[in-house]
Design an enzyme around this catalytic site. Structure first.
Site, PDB file in Angstrom:
ATOM      1  N   TRP A 130     -35.102 -33.440  14.219  1.00  0.00           N
ATOM      2  CA  TRP A 130     -34.080 -34.451  14.508  1.00  0.00           C
ATOM      3  C   TRP A 130     -34.138 -35.522  13.419  1.00  0.00           C
ATOM      4  O   TRP A 130     -35.219 -35.966  13.044  1.00  0.00           O
ATOM      5  CB  TRP A 130     -34.347 -35.056  15.897  1.00  0.00           C
ATOM      6  N   ASP A 211     -41.546 -33.925  22.583  1.00  0.00           N
ATOM      7  CA  ASP A 211     -40.299 -34.681  22.728  1.00  0.00           C
ATOM      8  C   ASP A 211     -39.280 -33.825  23.491  1.00  0.00           C
ATOM      9  O   ASP A 211     -38.886 -32.757  23.020  1.00  0.00           O
ATOM     10  CB  ASP A 211     -39.763 -35.047  21.335  1.00  0.00           C
ATOM     11  N   LYS A 246     -28.872 -37.051  27.792  1.00  0.00           N
ATOM     12  CA  LYS A 246     -27.992 -35.870  27.832  1.00  0.00           C
ATOM     13  C   LYS A 246     -27.930 -35.279  29.236  1.00  0.00           C
ATOM     14  O   LYS A 246     -26.851 -34.961  29.726  1.00  0.00           O
ATOM     15  CB  LYS A 246     -28.478 -34.791  26.862  1.00  0.00           C
TER      16      LYS A 246
HETATM   17  C1  LIG Z   1     -34.819 -34.401  19.661  1.00  0.00           C
HETATM   18  C2  LIG Z   1     -34.368 -35.709  20.186  1.00  0.00           C
HETATM   19  N1  LIG Z   1     -35.280 -36.587  20.639  1.00  0.00           N
HETATM   20  C3  LIG Z   1     -34.928 -37.771  21.123  1.00  0.00           C
HETATM   21  C4  LIG Z   1     -33.599 -38.163  21.186  1.00  0.00           C
HETATM   22  C5  LIG Z   1     -33.319 -39.546  21.713  1.00  0.00           C
HETATM   23  O1  LIG Z   1     -32.305 -39.711  22.580  1.00  0.00           O
HETATM   24  P1  LIG Z   1     -31.920 -41.119  23.201  1.00  0.00           P
HETATM   25  O2  LIG Z   1     -32.661 -42.181  22.498  1.00  0.00           O
HETATM   26  O3  LIG Z   1     -30.451 -41.219  23.012  1.00  0.00           O
HETATM   27  O4  LIG Z   1     -32.318 -41.034  24.641  1.00  0.00           O
HETATM   28  C6  LIG Z   1     -32.604 -37.285  20.721  1.00  0.00           C
HETATM   29  C7  LIG Z   1     -31.193 -37.666  20.728  1.00  0.00           C
HETATM   30  O5  LIG Z   1     -30.343 -37.115  20.095  1.00  0.00           O
HETATM   31  C8  LIG Z   1     -32.999 -36.022  20.213  1.00  0.00           C
HETATM   32  O6  LIG Z   1     -32.116 -35.135  19.766  1.00  0.00           O
END
Ligand SMILES: Cc1ncc(COP(=O)(O)O)c(C=O)c1O
Length: 396
Positions: A130, A211, A246
């Protein structure tokens, strides 16, 4: 003073959003941003969320601070969701879960905990990973490297290379692993591979930082954390970052949690106190709205059932679209087999197109994706899939 500042580079996805918004082609397709969309291309509020929000409005009678760890119902329910009701580590009170602002907040707090536990330790992230992972791990007193993960020639996980990189780490290092629906590749480890990995981590004394941002969007709510429950049995210690953006559709409410499993209750308690110390220094206490919604949904049987049904619908739509898009592109050309998309999970897959081909898709067909060729499968629907497959076949 501020003349010393340079312009911070724009996130390529944000650039894509504005280009898409300015495009007047009625057939335009956005496959860039990582949000779920339904068949009509909307990102609706879940019915379970709406119901829990109504309850919150009714029953909330104060806005005073939560305890520093956040909403206790949310923390308890997320912990149960992740580790299961029969977790030995939870029964031994070796697990603590603390709410954070989004999954990003969880990654940041978790990273700082790892740096405090072992300053300067090596941490490996998947290559690719990511886009925000390395940025969130930075400034946490960790030495960031990467392990091979995705082979774009075969569209499979480079499991042997990944294991070799982990085996070469000095003992008491860390490895960041994505739970399910790997971002950006969509390629996940099988449970058998997780089992092998757990043995390797144990042998080399490497602590996993897991994660999980797409829980429930791959196979099912229990199936999508089976590997985590395995790690919690096989290994004495681990850290988990969790996002509800999500799977609850709560993106802008910033709902997440960090969990730590310690080898003993005392160790876990100390780790918890350090997590709270980190949070205090970063943002003091986390926001309340989204966490209360999730806590209410998970602890109210009717709302929980409603959420599970909506989550199932999202998951089945993603998996169905994967099968359909793979078949649609394959039916239009013989050069390449896109069947791999159907075997991957979550929102993302790499199409394996060149930057030139991606630019043609944008300029000639108004189809928007990042230049790595990562697409968000949720941007596809019965109304645009043929147009998309025609366009891909045309640029191949
Ligand atoms: C792999 C991964 N980790 C963590 C996140 C963090 O998401 P958020 O901070 O929007 O809850 C995302 C969001 O796209 C992600 O793809």
């Amino acid at each position: 003073m501020f003349e010393t500042l340079e312009r911070f580079p724009v996130d390529p996805i944000l650039g894509l959003i504005s280009a898409y918004a300015a495009d007047h082609n009625p057939r335009k397709i956005d496959l860039g941003v990582g949000v779920y969309k339904d068949e009509q291309g909307r990102t609706p509020i879940l019915a379970a969320v709406k119901a829990a929000e109504r309850i919150r409005l009714e029953v909330e009678d104060t806005k005073t601070y939560y305890p520093q760890a956040g909403n206790p119902v949310f923390n308890r329910e997320v912990q149960r969701l992740l580790f299961g009701d029969d977790s030995k580590a939870c029964a031994e009170q070796r697990v603590h879960t603390v709410q954070t602002p989004g999954g990003s907040g969880a990654v940041k707090v978790g990273a700082m905990l790892l740096g405090l536990a072992r300053p300067g330790a090596k941490i490996l992230v998947s290559d690719p990973t990511w886009i925000n992972h390395k940025a969130l791990l930075a400034n946490s007193d960790l030495d960031i490297g990467s392990y091979p993960y995705y082979d774009s020639a075969s569209n499979r996980v480079r499991f042997d290379d990944m294991k070799a990189a982990i085996a070469a780490l000095p003992p008491r290092s860390y490895v960041l692993l994505q739970g399910c629906c790997h971002n950006p590749s969509g390629a996940d480890l099988t449970l058998a591979q997780w089992r092998e990995l757990a043995a390797l981590l144990r042998q080399h004394e490497v602590v996993p930082f897991v994660d999980i941002a797409y829980h429930g969007l791959a196979i099912g709510v229990d199936e999508d954390v089976a590997y985590l429950r395995l790690l919690a049995v096989e290994l004495p210690e681990l850290v988990v970052a969790y996002s509800c953006s999500k799977n609850f559709g709560l993106y802008r409410e910033r709902v997440g949690a960090v969990s730590v499993v310690g080898a003993t209750r005392d160790i876990a308690d100390n780790a918890l106190s350090q997590i709270l110390g980190v949070a205090r220094r970063l943002y003091s206490v986390p926001p309340a709205h989204g966490q209360t919604i999730v806590g209410t949904i998970l602890s109210t049987p009717q709302l929980r059932a409603s959420w599970l049904a909506e989550l199932t619908e999202m998951r089945e739509r993603l998996n169905g679209m994967r099968r359909e898009v793979a078949a649609a592109i394959n039916a239009r050309q013989q050069q390449r087999d896109f069947g791999f998309i159907a075997g991957q999970y979550g929102m993302f897959s790499f199409l394996g197109l060149s930057v030139e081909q991606i630019r043609r898709l944008r300029n000639e067909f108004s189809i928007y994706m990042v230049e790595t060729s990562r697409i968000n499968v949720a941007g596809l629907n019965p109304g645009n899939i043929d147009y998309f497959a025609d366009a891909v076949a045309a640029v191949l």
